[in-house]
Every structure is written in structure tokens, then in C-alpha cells.
Design an enzyme around this catalytic site. Structure first.
Site, short mmCIF file in Angstrom:
data_model
loop_
_atom_site.label_atom_id
_atom_site.label_comp_id
_atom_site.label_asym_id
_atom_site.label_seq_id
_atom_site.Cartn_x
_atom_site.Cartn_y
_atom_site.Cartn_z
N SER A 25 0.85 -1.19 0.00
CA SER A 25 0.00 0.00 0.00
C SER A 25 0.89 1.24 0.00
CB SER A 25 -0.89 0.01 1.24
OG SER A 25 -1.44 1.30 1.41
N HIS A 50 -1.46 -1.36 -4.10
CA HIS A 50 -2.71 -0.96 -3.44
C HIS A 50 -2.70 0.56 -3.25
CE1 HIS A 50 -6.20 -1.81 -0.82
NE2 HIS A 50 -5.74 -0.85 -0.04
N ASP A 52 -4.86 3.82 -1.83
CA ASP A 52 -5.94 4.19 -0.90
C ASP A 52 -6.46 5.58 -1.20
OD1 ASP A 52 -6.18 1.94 0.97
OD2 ASP A 52 -4.08 2.38 1.39
N MET A 54 -9.04 8.41 0.08
CA MET A 54 -9.83 8.82 1.26
C MET A 54 -10.33 10.25 1.03
SD MET A 54 -7.41 7.47 4.34
CE MET A 54 -6.48 5.93 4.22
N HIS A 83 -8.61 1.27 -3.67
CA HIS A 83 -9.51 1.09 -2.53
C HIS A 83 -10.18 2.43 -2.23
CE1 HIS A 83 -9.66 0.03 2.10
NE2 HIS A 83 -10.87 0.14 1.57
N MET A 85 -12.25 4.72 -0.16
CA MET A 85 -12.85 4.99 1.15
C MET A 85 -13.50 6.36 1.06
SD MET A 85 -9.74 3.45 3.41
CE MET A 85 -8.64 3.57 2.02
N MET A 154 -11.63 -5.62 5.99
CA MET A 154 -10.73 -4.69 6.69
C MET A 154 -10.33 -5.30 8.03
SD MET A 154 -10.11 -2.14 4.73
CE MET A 154 -9.08 -1.28 5.93
N ASP A 192 -6.62 -6.13 4.74
CA ASP A 192 -5.97 -4.81 4.67
C ASP A 192 -5.97 -4.20 6.06
OD1 ASP A 192 -5.09 -2.28 3.99
OD2 ASP A 192 -6.86 -1.75 2.81
N GLY A 214 1.20 -1.88 4.21
CA GLY A 214 1.79 -0.56 4.04
C GLY A 214 3.02 -0.39 4.90
C1 DX5 Z 1 -6.10 1.85 5.82
C2 DX5 Z 1 -5.79 1.53 4.39
C3 DX5 Z 1 -4.67 0.57 4.24
C4 DX5 Z 1 -3.37 1.01 4.84
C5 DX5 Z 1 -2.78 -0.20 5.46
O1 DX5 Z 1 -7.31 2.48 5.91
O2 DX5 Z 1 -6.91 1.00 3.71
O3 DX5 Z 1 -4.51 0.15 2.89
O4 DX5 Z 1 -2.45 1.55 3.92
O5 DX5 Z 1 -1.64 0.18 6.14
P1 DX5 Z 1 -0.89 -0.76 7.19
O6 DX5 Z 1 -0.43 -1.98 6.42
O7 DX5 Z 1 0.24 0.10 7.62
O8 DX5 Z 1 -1.85 -1.10 8.27
ZN ZN Z 2 -6.55 0.04 1.72
#
Ligand code: DX5
Ligand code: ZN
Length: 237
Positions: A25, A50, A52, A54, A83, A85, A154, A192, A214
Site C-alpha cells: 500500500s 494498493h 488508498d 480517502m 480502494h 474509502m 478490513m 488490509d 503498508g
Molecule cells: C487503511 C488503508 C490501508 C493502509 C494499510 O485504511 O486502507 O490500505 O495503507 O496500512 P498498514 O499496512 O500500515 O496497516
Molecule cells: Zn486500503
């Protein structure tokens, strides 16, 4: 669009060698050196990248939109696992499809009809993902599995990297795995949040096959060996 059962002649799930995918990620990457960071994980054998998205509403945090996905598309050949969000994700399917997403995941909490959302994503030629937050009942996701290409469970509350894997996650993963196998659906089971060598193995034993990470990759100081160690932990799981 039709349901996606595994072919009638296909081996039963227990006989099928499962391909385990690792998806760094970029949320935890150094954005000032993003090209280099992506090249490193690509060389190390990452399967998907991946990404993200947001919006400051569906989750408190804010990242970036399709313009950035389009720039990342030009930096790598890896499939982009995007992804979303965000609230009202259906308004943005065309923008992310044009930007070069390969997999596009929306949250079941953010759409009125998860199966219809998955069909809309597929209609744009993309793999359709559906995600659930840790406290959301699994039923809306389970009901839409026949038309999903990816189910994202999640394993932390979405919104930030670097959180701890929630202990209730393996049971939820196992329930989704059982439903995918019972239906014979051709659907990846992605996890994730808080994925490290240890938690990747836990999630794999519960039935996950696709692992987003990530912090444990990009903040390790050595992304190549972090990916190798996760892969080795998965092989042992
Ligand atoms: C969190 C994201 C993840 C995030 C995971 O809301 O959807 O993709 O990057 O990060 P780690 O692996 O550090 O928990
Ligand atoms: Zn994610």
C-alpha cells in the site's frame, strides 16, 4: 452481468493451489520518491499496488484522487488495486476507470446495493471489489459475492496506516472464505490493515489469499526483504 462460478470442470477448492498475492500500500511510501519506491516493490515481486483513496468524509483522513492514480499508472506495470474509502463512490467509477485502475473496491457501507455497485464496476471492464469495515455485519458482502471479483475484509478501522491488526479478524475472514468456497465463486479474499509476517500468516490460515501491507513494507527500511519475509511466512502458514 453473470455470476462467476469456477468452471464446472475446475478442481474443488481444497485441491486448487492457491496463489497468494502481496499488495504493497503506497499510503506508507515516501511520496517525494514515489517512482523509486514503486520500482523497488515491483522488482521485489509485488503482485498488485494498493492505492488508498480517502475523502475526509467516509474516513476522517484525506489522500488524493484520480489524477494521482493516473500518474501512478505511468510509473508501473503492476495492476492498480484502488480502494475507495469515499462517500458516493459510484459518482467516481468512470474517473478511476479512465485513470487506469485494474481493481476498484467500494465499501458496502457507502453504496445502497453492493451487487449493483459491483456490476457497475465490471461494466467498465474492471475487477469489482467490495469491502467491509471491522464492525459491519458480513451479510451484505456475502450476498454480493456471486458478482464480486474481490472481497476486502478490513482488519483495522479504515483511515490510516500503521494500526494493529484487530483480533476479531480471523473469524470474519473464515466466514467469507467459507461462503466463497461454498458458492464456488471466483473471488479473491483480501485483507488490509496491520499486515506483517505474523498477521499475514494468521489471515492466510483463516482463508485470505491477498495481503495488503503498508507500514510493514515501506517503513521497514528494506521493502524488498520485507516482501520476501512476508512471502516466506505465507509459505510456512
Ligand atoms: C487503511 C488503508 C490501508 C493502509 C494499510 O485504511 O486502507 O490500505 O495503507 O496500512 P498498514 O499496512 O500500515 O496497516
Ligand atoms: Zn486500503
Amino acid at each position: 452481468m453473470s455470476e462467476t462460478k469456477r468452471g464446472a470442470a475446475a478442481a474443488p477448492p481444497w485441491a486448487k493451489p492457491t496463489r497468494l498475492r502481496i499488495c504493497p500500500s503506497i499510503l506508507s511510501a515516501d511520496f517525494a520518491r514515489l517512482g523509486e519506491e514503486i520500482a523497488r516493490v515491483e522488482r521485489a515481486g509485488a503482485d498488485f499496488l494498493h492505492v488508498d483513496i480517502m475523502d475526509g468524509q467516509f474516513v476522517p483522513n484525506l489522500t488524493f484522487g484520480p489524477i494521482m492514480v493516473e500518474a501512478i499508472r505511468r510509473l508501473t506495470r503492476l495492476p492498480l488495486d484502488v480502494h475507495l474509502m469515499i462517500v458516493e463512490p459510484l459518482r467516481f467509477l468512470d474517473a478511476f476507470a479512465s485513470a487506469g485502475a485494474s481493481h476498484l473496491t467500494v465499501h458496502v457501507e457507502a453504496v445502497p446495493d453492493p451487487a449493483a455497485a459491483a456490476r457497475s464496476i465490471r461494466a467498465r471492464g474492471l475487477k469489482a471489489g467490495l469491502s467491509v469495515k471491522p464492525a459491519t455485519p458480513l451479510e451484505p458482502l456475502l450476498a454480493a459475492l456471486p458478482v464480486a471479483d474481490l472481497a476486502l475484509v478490513m482488519t483495522v478501522e479504515p483511515g490510516a496506516g500503521g494500526q494493529a491488526f484487530l483480533p476479531g479478524s480471523p473469524d470474519r475472514i473464515a466466514r467469507v472464505r467459507a461462503a466463497i468456497d461454498a458458492g464456488g465463486w471466483d473471488c479473491l479474499l483480501e485483507v488490509d490493515g496491520g499486515i506483517s509476517e505474523e498477521t499475514a500468516a494468521l489471515a492466510a490460515r483463516a482463508g485470505a489469499d491477498t495481503f495488503v501491507a503498508g507500514h510493514s513494507i515501506f517503513r521497514s527500511g528494506d521493502p524488498e526483504s520485507a516482501i520476501r519475509r512476508i512471502r516466506e511466512a505465507l509459505a510456512r502458514s
